[in-house]
Design an enzyme around this catalytic site. Sequence first.
Site, short mmCIF file in Angstrom:
data_model
loop_
_atom_site.label_atom_id
_atom_site.label_comp_id
_atom_site.label_asym_id
_atom_site.label_seq_id
_atom_site.Cartn_x
_atom_site.Cartn_y
_atom_site.Cartn_z
N HIS B 101 0.74 -1.18 -0.14
CA HIS B 101 0.04 -0.09 0.11
C HIS B 101 0.92 1.32 -0.06
O HIS B 101 0.28 2.26 0.07
CB HIS B 101 -0.83 -0.11 1.12
CG HIS B 101 -2.06 1.02 1.15
ND1 HIS B 101 -2.35 1.99 1.68
CD2 HIS B 101 -3.30 0.84 0.32
CE1 HIS B 101 -3.34 2.72 1.59
NE2 HIS B 101 -3.91 2.11 0.66
N LYS B 103 3.10 4.24 -1.12
CA LYS B 103 3.18 5.55 -2.37
C LYS B 103 4.34 6.15 -2.07
O LYS B 103 4.35 7.28 -2.01
CB LYS B 103 2.01 6.19 -2.07
CG LYS B 103 0.70 5.53 -2.17
CD LYS B 103 -0.01 5.81 -0.59
CE LYS B 103 -1.29 5.33 -0.45
NZ LYS B 103 -2.00 4.11 -1.37
N ASP B 108 17.55 8.25 -7.17
CA ASP B 108 19.04 8.24 -7.22
C ASP B 108 19.48 8.04 -5.71
O ASP B 108 20.53 8.24 -5.29
CB ASP B 108 19.56 9.70 -7.38
CG ASP B 108 19.52 10.00 -9.05
OD1 ASP B 108 19.45 9.18 -9.89
OD2 ASP B 108 19.64 11.05 -9.31
#
Lengths: 185, 185
Positions: B101, B103, B108
Amino acid sequence: QLTLAVLYPPPCRSCPCSLPHGLETSFTRLMRHLLSATSSLDLCVFAFSNQKHRAAATAEWGVAVSILTNKNYVFISGFQIGALRRAGAVLLFSSLPAYVHHKFCVVDSQLVIASSLNWTITAFQSNRENVLVTEEPDLVRCFIQEFEQLWEAYDPSRYLSMCISCHDCPRIFRGQNKGTRWHSR
Amino acid sequence: QLTLAVLYPPPCRSCPCSLPHGLETSFTRLMRHLLSATSSLDLCVFAFSNQKHRAAATAEWGVAVSILTNKNYVFISGFQIGALRRAGAVLLFSSLPAYVHHKFCVVDSQLVIASSLNWTITAFQSNRENVLVTEEPDLVRCFIQEFEQLWEAYDPSRYLSMCISCHDCPRIFRGQNKGTRWHSR
């Protein structure tokens, strides 16, 4: 019935919930931050249905709890409007088409818990999630502003005046019929 | 067809998307962080269906893009596995009952974008969301560890060996039939 027993000493041995007791876990760390509140707890969560940690219980020891969530999720299992309200929490429900998709909490206006996590039992027990905790003043200020802006935007007096003028918005009144009352903060 | 035109100079005047062009917005700031990648972009997102900003396009200019998302959301409108793969992105799909879940995105290996935001057009255009951007080394390290742990956990060779041994897990093979291929990172 369980509320914050997970953390509150002494551990509640008879607690029937399936979360770990007496262990240091991500959940207990999160709860510890919530329980550190001494004056206010402002929650802005997309979905809120975890009776096991309903933060409103803190209201019982003098913390002002304000919860802003989506109206669509008010009647899902576990939300318990009545229990939250009886504990002293003030609730506002967004009822516009756009979702309030936040999952953050401001503790005492000086600590922010922001996450990918909806406050549901599934999220805590099953999902892979992340939770960020910060006292960085600039960040905290942003979240406070967002909370206050949303709180004002979803002030029911705005909807009520809209309803009075347009006569075609039964949603608020349905909410009232189901016992949803509006409070100023 | 739109990919990163929103930010990439000169602004694409003929772009038919409904997002603002030539304006400084939350979306363009987010895109600027993504486009700042010079070596790698590791995405771990619950849902990913926004063709307008599909970060895999960065792979075209030499950035290694790795995307970990939920298998259930692979075939929703806008995901475009083929386009992402042609652009050089490496994809892994979680196929266990628990949702990934998260996000977040690591740029880099030194900058983290963590949010309440699914990478969908609805989230960007309609919802109230928050996005945190940080280069704080301890935080970045946590997200890198989580990404690497999940990448290893969802290594298809684990599922394949499970399937071979248990003979009752057709999910992976259905995925393969639909053109989902697995790559080592």
